[in-house]
Design a protein around this motif. Structure first.
Motif, mmCIF file in Angstrom:
data_model
loop_
_atom_site.group_PDB
_atom_site.id
_atom_site.type_symbol
_atom_site.label_atom_id
_atom_site.label_comp_id
_atom_site.label_asym_id
_atom_site.label_seq_id
_atom_site.Cartn_x
_atom_site.Cartn_y
_atom_site.Cartn_z
ATOM 1 N N VAL A 9 0.865 -1.184 0.000
ATOM 2 C CA VAL A 9 0.000 0.000 0.000
ATOM 3 C C VAL A 9 0.905 1.239 0.000
ATOM 4 N N LEU A 10 0.731 2.035 -1.047
ATOM 5 C CA LEU A 10 1.624 3.181 -1.273
ATOM 6 C C LEU A 10 1.068 4.449 -0.651
ATOM 7 N N ALA A 11 1.893 5.088 0.171
ATOM 8 C CA ALA A 11 1.443 6.327 0.811
ATOM 9 C C ALA A 11 2.609 7.298 0.978
ATOM 10 N N ALA A 12 3.522 7.291 0.016
ATOM 11 C CA ALA A 12 4.711 8.146 0.155
ATOM 12 C C ALA A 12 4.653 9.385 -0.743
ATOM 13 N N GLY A 13 3.465 9.648 -1.298
ATOM 14 C CA GLY A 13 3.343 10.803 -2.193
ATOM 15 C C GLY A 13 3.163 12.112 -1.434
ATOM 16 N N LYS A 14 3.302 13.201 -2.147
ATOM 17 C CA LYS A 14 3.219 14.539 -1.528
ATOM 18 C C LYS A 14 1.819 15.147 -1.659
ATOM 19 N N GLY A 15 0.995 14.593 -2.533
ATOM 20 C CA GLY A 15 -0.353 15.124 -2.703
ATOM 21 C C GLY A 15 -0.377 16.541 -3.256
ATOM 22 N N THR A 16 0.502 16.825 -4.177
ATOM 23 C CA THR A 16 0.629 18.198 -4.712
ATOM 24 C C THR A 16 -0.689 18.711 -5.285
ATOM 25 N N GLU A 23 -0.493 15.896 3.727
ATOM 26 C CA GLU A 23 -0.578 14.992 2.573
ATOM 27 C C GLU A 23 -1.958 14.345 2.551
ATOM 28 N N LYS A 24 -2.518 14.178 1.361
ATOM 29 C CA LYS A 24 -3.927 13.733 1.243
ATOM 30 C C LYS A 24 -4.214 12.403 1.949
ATOM 31 N N GLN A 25 -3.212 11.505 1.969
ATOM 32 C CA GLN A 25 -3.456 10.178 2.576
ATOM 33 C C GLN A 25 -3.665 10.246 4.082
ATOM 34 N N GLY A 82 9.481 5.378 1.346
ATOM 35 C CA GLY A 82 9.309 5.393 -0.105
ATOM 36 C C GLY A 82 10.400 6.212 -0.773
ATOM 37 N N GLY A 83 10.206 6.510 -2.048
ATOM 38 C CA GLY A 83 11.207 7.271 -2.792
ATOM 39 C C GLY A 83 10.587 8.491 -3.430
ATOM 40 N N LYS A 84 11.361 9.148 -4.278
ATOM 41 C CA LYS A 84 10.930 10.407 -4.883
ATOM 42 C C LYS A 84 9.700 10.204 -5.769
ATOM 43 N N GLU A 85 9.750 9.211 -6.627
ATOM 44 C CA GLU A 85 8.635 8.938 -7.539
ATOM 45 C C GLU A 85 7.898 7.677 -7.082
ATOM 46 N N ARG A 86 6.682 7.514 -7.616
ATOM 47 C CA ARG A 86 5.896 6.347 -7.219
ATOM 48 C C ARG A 86 6.657 5.054 -7.494
ATOM 49 N N TYR A 87 7.307 4.971 -8.681
ATOM 50 C CA TYR A 87 8.005 3.718 -8.998
ATOM 51 C C TYR A 87 9.180 3.473 -8.048
ATOM 52 N N ASP A 88 9.759 4.540 -7.473
ATOM 53 C CA ASP A 88 10.821 4.341 -6.472
ATOM 54 C C ASP A 88 10.217 3.703 -5.212
ATOM 55 N N SER A 89 9.028 4.167 -4.846
ATOM 56 C CA SER A 89 8.365 3.606 -3.667
ATOM 57 C C SER A 89 8.020 2.135 -3.893
ATOM 58 N N VAL A 90 7.521 1.822 -5.103
ATOM 59 C CA VAL A 90 7.185 0.426 -5.409
ATOM 60 C C VAL A 90 8.459 -0.420 -5.366
ATOM 61 N N ASP A 118 -2.675 1.916 -4.518
ATOM 62 C CA ASP A 118 -2.542 3.317 -4.111
ATOM 63 C C ASP A 118 -3.277 3.512 -2.782
ATOM 64 N N GLY A 119 -2.545 3.989 -1.777
ATOM 65 C CA GLY A 119 -3.209 4.281 -0.506
ATOM 66 C C GLY A 119 -4.264 5.370 -0.660
ATOM 67 N N ALA A 120 -4.209 6.096 -1.772
ATOM 68 C CA ALA A 120 -5.170 7.166 -2.038
ATOM 69 C C ALA A 120 -6.459 6.640 -2.683
ATOM 70 N N ILE A 224 -12.283 5.113 -6.740
ATOM 71 C CA ILE A 224 -11.656 6.333 -7.263
ATOM 72 C C ILE A 224 -10.345 6.628 -6.534
ATOM 73 N N LYS A 225 -9.468 7.367 -7.209
ATOM 74 C CA LYS A 225 -8.250 7.836 -6.555
ATOM 75 C C LYS A 225 -8.493 9.267 -6.103
ATOM 76 N N ILE A 226 -8.211 9.522 -4.857
ATOM 77 C CA ILE A 226 -8.395 10.864 -4.327
ATOM 78 C C ILE A 226 -7.182 11.687 -4.787
HETATM 79 N N1 CTP Z 1 3.097 7.554 -4.065
HETATM 80 C C1 CTP Z 1 4.167 6.997 -3.390
HETATM 81 N N2 CTP Z 1 5.428 7.492 -3.597
HETATM 82 C C2 CTP Z 1 5.647 8.524 -4.438
HETATM 83 C C3 CTP Z 1 4.551 9.090 -5.142
HETATM 84 C C4 CTP Z 1 3.286 8.571 -4.953
HETATM 85 O O1 CTP Z 1 3.996 6.069 -2.605
HETATM 86 N N3 CTP Z 1 6.878 8.998 -4.574
HETATM 87 C C5 CTP Z 1 1.744 7.047 -3.804
HETATM 88 C C6 CTP Z 1 0.782 8.114 -3.313
HETATM 89 O O2 CTP Z 1 0.905 8.289 -1.901
HETATM 90 C C7 CTP Z 1 -0.567 7.593 -3.756
HETATM 91 C C8 CTP Z 1 -0.246 6.765 -4.991
HETATM 92 O O3 CTP Z 1 1.181 6.584 -5.006
HETATM 93 O O4 CTP Z 1 -1.176 6.765 -2.794
HETATM 94 C C9 CTP Z 1 -0.753 7.414 -6.270
HETATM 95 O O5 CTP Z 1 -0.074 8.630 -6.501
HETATM 96 P P1 CTP Z 1 -0.756 10.061 -6.687
HETATM 97 O O6 CTP Z 1 -2.225 9.956 -6.682
HETATM 98 O O7 CTP Z 1 -0.061 10.729 -7.806
HETATM 99 O O8 CTP Z 1 -0.388 10.748 -5.289
HETATM 100 P P2 CTP Z 1 0.654 11.912 -5.012
HETATM 101 O O9 CTP Z 1 1.895 11.682 -5.792
HETATM 102 O O10 CTP Z 1 0.766 12.029 -3.539
HETATM 103 O O11 CTP Z 1 -0.138 13.194 -5.558
HETATM 104 P P3 CTP Z 1 0.385 14.312 -6.578
HETATM 105 O O12 CTP Z 1 0.822 13.592 -7.819
HETATM 106 O O13 CTP Z 1 -0.776 15.225 -6.760
HETATM 107 O O14 CTP Z 1 1.547 14.994 -5.865
#
Ligand code: CTP
Ligand code: MG
Length: 254
Positions: A9-16, A23-25, A82-90, A118-120, A224-226
């Motif tokens: 479950v991914l929750a390392a995003g910034k929720g920009t 962060e939205k999560q 997690g990492g900078k990008e989603r794929y880094d976190s995965v 996606d945790g979102a 849905i993705k928040i």
């Molecule tokens: N995620 C993550 N690591 C990152 C970027 C995203 O774990 N470096 C996770 C987010 O927390 C989210 C999921 O991947 O649960 C889908 O990403 P997205 O909806 O794009 O979330 P954010 O990247 O947080 O939002 P934004 O792109 O608006 O900054």
């Protein structure tokens, strides 16, 4: 053969795009943090052996104390940075899953699968998880999704419509996306050599790097993705509708 299903479950995003300080999560949705909704659903699903939660480095300890413990999420075996990008976190989660550390209590060697979520996306459901677990056993790579309802247009940088794909063939990808662990690790390893430019989900990496079909599994319109503030309004409305339905079902004796 005993299958083993791990959920990431991914929750390392910034929720920009949400544009909030928090962060939205971690925003409250109903009575709990948004992230907890999906975690509880994976916790409830009997097929899921363990959950790997991936959070921003600064929130790892907080997630253990304020999310995992108070909500009794005892299937969470690791909270990773997690990492900078989603794929880094995965990738961090996949590396953990193939590491010796995650294997200490694992006697099953066969049929290991990973569901990446996606945790979102708070409204993943147990039947959806069961469906994708059943399908990935034979198909090895499955992406949850739904047929689009609107006509989709491909548009050039100049704003000109270049293509109108036949609607019945266009689906919207969601998560969970489920893979044989070996397959997704191989795909990521290859993609890392090439770079991740233009990669927006995990299914794409298997489509590009491995000569195997990736299958679509029916997700749900509620899944849905928040992403932006409007999505929070929709999510609150869904929650209220679920709650009302529960009350009605209880009153009707079902
Ligand atoms: N995620 C993550 N690591 C990152 C970027 C995203 O774990 N470096 C996770 C987010 O927390 C989210 C999921 O991947 O649960 C889908 O990403 P997205 O909806 O794009 O979330 P954010 O990247 O947080 O939002 P934004 O792109 O608006 O900054
Ligand atoms: Mg993002």
């Amino acid at each position: 053969m005993k299958e083993k299903y791990s959920a990431v479950v991914l929750a390392a995003g910034k929720g920009t795009r949400m544009g909030r300080d928090t962060e939205k999560q971690y925003l409250m949705l109903g009575k709990k943090p948004l992230l907890v909704h999906a975690l509880e659903t994976f916790q409830q699903c009997e097929l899921i052996h363990q959950i790997i939660l991936v959070a921003d480095q600064a929130h790892v300890a907080w997630c253990r104390e304020a999310v995992v413990e108070p909500f009794g999420l005892n299937k969470v075996t690791a909270v990773l940075a997690g990492g900078k990008e989603r794929y880094d976190s995965v990738w961090n989660a996949l590396s953990y899953l193939v590491s010796a550390e995650s294997r200490i209590n694992s006697s099953e060697e066969n049929g290991e699968y990973v569901l990446i979520h996606d945790g979102a996306r708070p409204f993943v459901s147990v039947p959806m998880i069961e469906r994708i677990c059943a399908e990935v056993k034979t198909k090895k790579a499955c992406v949850a999704g739904m047929p689009v309802k609107d006509t989709i247009k491909l548009v050039s940088a100049g704003g000109v419509i270049t293509e109108s794909p036949e609607r019945s063939m266009v689906w919207q990808a969601q998560t969970p996306q489920a893979f044989s662990l070996e397959l997704i690790v191989q795909a990521f390893t290859k993609q890392r050599e090439e770079g991740f430019l233009g990669i927006t989900d995990d299914g794409m990496i298997v489509e590009k790097q491995m000569k195997v079909p990736v299958f679509m599994t029916v997700g749900s319109d509620q899944n849905i993705k928040i992403t932006t503030p409007e999505d929070l309004v929709i999510a609150e409305a869904f929650l209220e509708a679920f709650f009302c339905k529960k009350v009605v079902d209880r009153c009707m004796g079902s």
